[in-house]
Design an enzyme around this catalytic site. Sequence first.
Site, PDB file in Angstrom:
ATOM      1  N   CYS A  75       2.596   2.781   3.676  1.00 50.94           N
ATOM      2  CA  CYS A  75       3.495   2.182   4.655  1.00 50.94           C
ATOM      3  C   CYS A  75       3.751   3.170   5.803  1.00 50.94           C
ATOM      4  O   CYS A  75       2.818   3.529   6.507  1.00 50.94           O
ATOM      5  CB  CYS A  75       4.790   1.705   3.989  1.00 50.94           C
ATOM      6  SG  CYS A  75       5.738   0.535   4.999  1.00 50.94           S
ATOM      7  N   HIS A  80       2.418  -2.009   0.235  1.00 47.24           N
ATOM      8  CA  HIS A  80       2.914  -1.162  -0.844  1.00 47.24           C
ATOM      9  C   HIS A  80       2.088  -1.422  -2.104  1.00 47.24           C
ATOM     10  O   HIS A  80       2.324  -2.421  -2.792  1.00 47.24           O
ATOM     11  CB  HIS A  80       4.388  -1.453  -1.111  1.00 47.24           C
ATOM     12  CG  HIS A  80       5.303  -0.954  -0.057  1.00 47.24           C
ATOM     13  ND1 HIS A  80       5.866   0.302  -0.088  1.00 47.24           N
ATOM     14  CD2 HIS A  80       5.742  -1.529   1.087  1.00 47.24           C
ATOM     15  CE1 HIS A  80       6.628   0.481   0.976  1.00 47.24           C
ATOM     16  NE2 HIS A  80       6.560  -0.619   1.721  1.00 47.24           N
ATOM     17  N   GLU A 124       2.331  -0.022  -4.913  1.00 46.85           N
ATOM     18  CA  GLU A 124       3.200   0.033  -6.094  1.00 46.85           C
ATOM     19  C   GLU A 124       3.945  -1.274  -6.310  1.00 46.85           C
ATOM     20  O   GLU A 124       4.518  -1.493  -7.384  1.00 46.85           O
ATOM     21  CB  GLU A 124       4.187   1.208  -5.966  1.00 46.85           C
ATOM     22  CG  GLU A 124       5.338   1.000  -5.002  1.00 46.85           C
ATOM     23  CD  GLU A 124       5.002   1.262  -3.546  1.00 46.85           C
ATOM     24  OE1 GLU A 124       5.946   1.317  -2.733  1.00 46.85           O
ATOM     25  OE2 GLU A 124       3.805   1.412  -3.218  1.00 46.85           O
TER      26      GLU A 124
END
Length: 213
Positions: free
Chosen positions: A88, A193, A195
């Site tokens: 990001c 993202h 994750e």
Amino acid sequence: MIVAIVDCGSGNLRSAAKALERAAVENAIAAEITVTTIPEIVAAADRVVLPGVGAYADCRRGLAVVPGLETALREAVLARGRPFLGICVGMQLMADRGREFETTEGLGWLAGEVVAIEPADPGLKVPHMGWNELTQHRPHPLLEGIADGAHAYFVHSYHFRLGDERDLVAATDYGGPIAAVVGHDNLMGTQFHPEKSQQAGLRLIGNFLRWRP
């Protein structure tokens, strides 16, 4: 293997650390995941991850405020060629500059600048938030096993306008093209993202842990 997650004061680090830990276990990779601002740990790391959320200038200042941290980052990534993943705003910091509220000089690792998203469709809201498709522009080891058209999770109001299109690995569309994955040599970055991107994100992180540029 030591993986340094660089803390530039933007938060969201625990979720990134947990995703890296899970990917290491699932891929049977012996990795020590450490969140740090200690320059010596960053300089000696085998892999470096730079997450970032919030404003570009704040993240940039977060690096600059810790004595020796930016020097250690350059030592590990540029001098020693360790694999690097920016997430990001961490990806955006590789640009020459960011133009979020003010002009802020970036790390200057990839040509280009970070500018506001201006969707051609006025019905599309900014920030760009939610799941969107990835269109792969060229093969890359970090995308191995990830289907073209896979979905990833985005949260951002600014995007990386690349100065060299050869650095574009994958894009998404939000009223116009947006760089979703960028890369050059040992440098990689995702606007989304990983994750938070479920199996596609975990696969990318696992690929990063195995990657030998």
